[in-house]
Design a protein around this motif. Sequence first.
Motif, mmCIF file in Angstrom:
data_model
loop_
_atom_site.group_PDB
_atom_site.id
_atom_site.type_symbol
_atom_site.label_atom_id
_atom_site.label_comp_id
_atom_site.label_asym_id
_atom_site.label_seq_id
_atom_site.Cartn_x
_atom_site.Cartn_y
_atom_site.Cartn_z
ATOM 1 N N ILE A 4 5.474 -4.875 -39.622
ATOM 2 C CA ILE A 4 6.569 -3.900 -39.679
ATOM 3 C C ILE A 4 7.786 -4.565 -40.318
ATOM 4 O O ILE A 4 8.100 -5.723 -40.036
ATOM 5 C CB ILE A 4 6.903 -3.380 -38.272
ATOM 6 C CG1 ILE A 4 5.702 -2.599 -37.728
ATOM 7 C CG2 ILE A 4 8.146 -2.487 -38.311
ATOM 8 C CD1 ILE A 4 5.879 -2.100 -36.324
ATOM 9 N N LYS A 48 25.001 4.908 -21.762
ATOM 10 C CA LYS A 48 23.583 4.574 -21.875
ATOM 11 C C LYS A 48 22.861 4.845 -20.555
ATOM 12 O O LYS A 48 23.469 5.132 -19.532
ATOM 13 C CB LYS A 48 23.433 3.103 -22.256
ATOM 14 C CG LYS A 48 24.179 2.712 -23.503
ATOM 15 C CD LYS A 48 23.704 3.497 -24.717
ATOM 16 C CE LYS A 48 24.417 3.003 -25.971
ATOM 17 N NZ LYS A 48 24.116 3.841 -27.123
ATOM 18 N N LEU A 92 20.910 0.695 -15.992
ATOM 19 C CA LEU A 92 20.166 -0.552 -16.128
ATOM 20 C C LEU A 92 18.881 -0.508 -15.321
ATOM 21 O O LEU A 92 17.830 -0.958 -15.776
ATOM 22 C CB LEU A 92 21.045 -1.721 -15.677
ATOM 23 C CG LEU A 92 20.417 -3.110 -15.772
ATOM 24 C CD1 LEU A 92 20.038 -3.419 -17.210
ATOM 25 C CD2 LEU A 92 21.394 -4.148 -15.237
ATOM 26 N N ASP A 142 -2.287 -6.622 -31.794
ATOM 27 C CA ASP A 142 -1.069 -6.537 -32.591
ATOM 28 C C ASP A 142 0.054 -5.776 -31.898
ATOM 29 O O ASP A 142 1.153 -5.676 -32.426
ATOM 30 C CB ASP A 142 -1.374 -5.854 -33.930
ATOM 31 C CG ASP A 142 -2.168 -6.777 -34.852
ATOM 32 O OD1 ASP A 142 -2.118 -8.008 -34.632
ATOM 33 O OD2 ASP A 142 -2.825 -6.272 -35.767
ATOM 34 N N GLU A 143 -0.250 -5.198 -30.752
ATOM 35 C CA GLU A 143 0.806 -4.439 -30.091
ATOM 36 C C GLU A 143 1.896 -5.381 -29.594
ATOM 37 O O GLU A 143 1.633 -6.499 -29.170
ATOM 38 C CB GLU A 143 0.226 -3.641 -28.927
ATOM 39 C CG GLU A 143 -0.669 -2.499 -29.381
ATOM 40 C CD GLU A 143 -0.983 -1.561 -28.243
ATOM 41 O OE1 GLU A 143 -0.901 -2.003 -27.083
ATOM 42 O OE2 GLU A 143 -1.300 -0.397 -28.512
ATOM 43 N N PHE A 144 3.092 -4.900 -29.683
ATOM 44 C CA PHE A 144 4.203 -5.722 -29.200
ATOM 45 C C PHE A 144 5.364 -4.821 -28.798
ATOM 46 O O PHE A 144 5.366 -3.623 -29.064
ATOM 47 C CB PHE A 144 4.656 -6.711 -30.275
ATOM 48 C CG PHE A 144 5.379 -6.088 -31.444
ATOM 49 C CD1 PHE A 144 4.680 -5.578 -32.515
ATOM 50 C CD2 PHE A 144 6.771 -6.034 -31.471
ATOM 51 C CE1 PHE A 144 5.336 -5.002 -33.593
ATOM 52 C CE2 PHE A 144 7.441 -5.475 -32.546
ATOM 53 C CZ PHE A 144 6.723 -4.954 -33.613
ATOM 54 N N PHE A 145 6.307 -5.417 -28.145
ATOM 55 C CA PHE A 145 7.539 -4.694 -27.862
ATOM 56 C C PHE A 145 8.712 -5.638 -28.059
ATOM 57 O O PHE A 145 8.574 -6.863 -28.029
ATOM 58 C CB PHE A 145 7.545 -4.096 -26.448
ATOM 59 C CG PHE A 145 7.741 -5.102 -25.342
ATOM 60 C CD1 PHE A 145 6.679 -5.869 -24.895
ATOM 61 C CD2 PHE A 145 8.991 -5.281 -24.750
ATOM 62 C CE1 PHE A 145 6.856 -6.787 -23.875
ATOM 63 C CE2 PHE A 145 9.176 -6.198 -23.736
ATOM 64 C CZ PHE A 145 8.107 -6.959 -23.292
ATOM 65 N N PHE A 146 9.847 -5.032 -28.339
ATOM 66 C CA PHE A 146 11.078 -5.822 -28.418
ATOM 67 C C PHE A 146 12.136 -5.128 -27.574
ATOM 68 O O PHE A 146 11.983 -3.962 -27.188
ATOM 69 C CB PHE A 146 11.557 -5.989 -29.865
ATOM 70 C CG PHE A 146 11.971 -4.715 -30.553
ATOM 71 C CD1 PHE A 146 11.051 -3.958 -31.239
ATOM 72 C CD2 PHE A 146 13.293 -4.297 -30.525
ATOM 73 C CE1 PHE A 146 11.421 -2.785 -31.871
ATOM 74 C CE2 PHE A 146 13.683 -3.134 -31.159
ATOM 75 C CZ PHE A 146 12.741 -2.368 -31.838
ATOM 76 N N GLU A 204 11.438 0.837 -17.096
ATOM 77 C CA GLU A 204 10.713 1.175 -18.324
ATOM 78 C C GLU A 204 10.246 -0.095 -19.032
ATOM 79 O O GLU A 204 9.125 -0.161 -19.547
ATOM 80 C CB GLU A 204 11.638 1.981 -19.241
ATOM 81 C CG GLU A 204 11.008 2.428 -20.554
ATOM 82 C CD GLU A 204 9.974 3.526 -20.377
ATOM 83 O OE1 GLU A 204 9.699 3.906 -19.234
ATOM 84 O OE2 GLU A 204 9.426 3.985 -21.396
ATOM 85 N N LEU A 205 11.106 -1.099 -19.038
ATOM 86 C CA LEU A 205 10.746 -2.362 -19.676
ATOM 87 C C LEU A 205 9.537 -2.989 -18.991
ATOM 88 O O LEU A 205 8.599 -3.458 -19.642
ATOM 89 C CB LEU A 205 11.934 -3.319 -19.624
ATOM 90 C CG LEU A 205 11.699 -4.725 -20.163
ATOM 91 C CD1 LEU A 205 11.302 -4.672 -21.628
ATOM 92 C CD2 LEU A 205 12.952 -5.568 -19.990
ATOM 93 N N LYS A 247 6.362 -1.051 -19.923
ATOM 94 C CA LYS A 247 5.885 -1.245 -21.285
ATOM 95 C C LYS A 247 5.426 -2.681 -21.535
ATOM 96 O O LYS A 247 4.582 -2.923 -22.394
ATOM 97 C CB LYS A 247 6.985 -0.856 -22.278
ATOM 98 C CG LYS A 247 7.212 0.657 -22.285
ATOM 99 C CD LYS A 247 8.220 1.099 -23.317
ATOM 100 C CE LYS A 247 8.279 2.624 -23.359
ATOM 101 N NZ LYS A 247 9.255 3.129 -24.321
ATOM 102 N N GLN A 299 16.173 -4.055 -27.235
ATOM 103 C CA GLN A 299 17.455 -3.870 -27.912
ATOM 104 C C GLN A 299 18.555 -3.826 -26.862
ATOM 105 O O GLN A 299 18.522 -3.005 -25.946
ATOM 106 C CB GLN A 299 17.458 -2.566 -28.713
ATOM 107 C CG GLN A 299 18.789 -2.269 -29.376
ATOM 108 C CD GLN A 299 18.745 -0.984 -30.169
ATOM 109 O OE1 GLN A 299 17.820 -0.758 -30.933
ATOM 110 N NE2 GLN A 299 19.748 -0.143 -29.976
ATOM 111 N N LEU A 300 19.489 -4.725 -27.013
ATOM 112 C CA LEU A 300 20.649 -4.764 -26.113
ATOM 113 C C LEU A 300 21.896 -4.425 -26.924
ATOM 114 O O LEU A 300 22.100 -4.973 -28.007
ATOM 115 C CB LEU A 300 20.810 -6.150 -25.500
ATOM 116 C CG LEU A 300 19.730 -6.603 -24.511
ATOM 117 C CD1 LEU A 300 19.852 -8.094 -24.247
ATOM 118 C CD2 LEU A 300 19.879 -5.845 -23.207
ATOM 119 N N ALA A 312 16.257 1.466 -17.128
ATOM 120 C CA ALA A 312 15.782 0.755 -18.318
ATOM 121 C C ALA A 312 14.861 -0.390 -17.941
ATOM 122 O O ALA A 312 13.859 -0.648 -18.609
ATOM 123 C CB ALA A 312 16.971 0.241 -19.121
ATOM 124 N N CYS A 313 15.200 -1.086 -16.859
ATOM 125 C CA CYS A 313 14.371 -2.216 -16.427
ATOM 126 C C CYS A 313 12.983 -1.736 -15.985
ATOM 127 O O CYS A 313 11.969 -2.399 -16.265
ATOM 128 C CB CYS A 313 15.053 -2.976 -15.297
ATOM 129 S SG CYS A 313 16.494 -3.893 -15.830
#
Lengths: 210, 123
Positions: free
Chosen positions: A141, A10, A13, A30-34, A19-20, A23, A36-37, A16-17
């Motif tokens: 969604i 992958k 880290l 209504d915009e949101f993010f989740f 980018e997190l 974002k 995935q781990l 990815a952090c």
Amino acid sequence: MRSRRADLEKDTLAGACAELQRKSGLGGGDEFFFVQLSDSHRGFQGPPNPEAANTLREAGAAVNAVSRQPDFIVFAGDFTHTTDDEGVRHKRMLEFKEVAKGLNTKAQYYMPGEHDAAFKQGKIYQEHFGQTHYSFNHKGIHFAAIDNVSDPGASIGDAQLDWLMRDLKPLKPDASIVIFTESRQVLTLREDSLETRAGVAATPAVSTAY
Amino acid sequence: MGSLLAVLLAAATSPAATASPPAVAPVAVDPAARVIKVTAKKFEYSPALIELKPGVPVVLEFASLDRKHGLKSTDLDIEVEIVPGEVTRVPLTPGKAGKFTFHCSVFCGSGHEDMEGQIVVAP
């Protein structure tokens, strides 16, 4: 010859952090993010991840540090490394759950990877984490988690396929759908059909995201 | 609809025979085709490198030495299960030269992801 394990590595880290964090500052309404781990492989030892005992905790700390927390977290499989020892398997899953408790985001969804569930067709996984396939809705969604790992040959089986068809049927033609699966090589969603090793079945005319 | 942002962190077989040699299923093959025997066990194929020639038919004959395994090659359109006590036969006539990887498609434990091999087709 490049190893398949190398292909599965992958992003780092740190990347990815970053980018997190970027974002998490976007949008409103209504915009949101989740988040995935996946693939923490608790219990694994050696390369390519000599820090398998610590990676989940570090990733969790990184998520906790983000100013705006994700709406939910999906643990998308292989959070423990496979073992033929049932006692060790239980121990790894208990340890994983303890780390997951430390996350500030309490809306958490779990789905198995083959390392978690291929042994004994997911029996021990289910003792700790419950059902292996399910769906939920979030801000318009539709999300569905598909178990294509409890069978070592990666079949989702007729019963689960029937459930999925029933689950998707009520959705409107322009519904937005997110499907989570651990194994990429088995499930293919198309605009008008769902193809699995069990065959091809017609689906409602829905747009899909994968 | 609001935007959605996801951040990623992160054949043919036959019934098993117990005390006798593995049974072989009837598969239509070229009788002149060379038979290449391949064994599978945690977490390797032997041989892991299979060398073939374009247009020359062979029969790959797979057997497991321990537990159920699989073999999948998307490039060659092969996907079979390899079950202990059975022989899985795959007639193959390579159409073009190239290197084609295959891997185990039945999860077989820690090391499964590294169970792979390669078919090299060259004149």
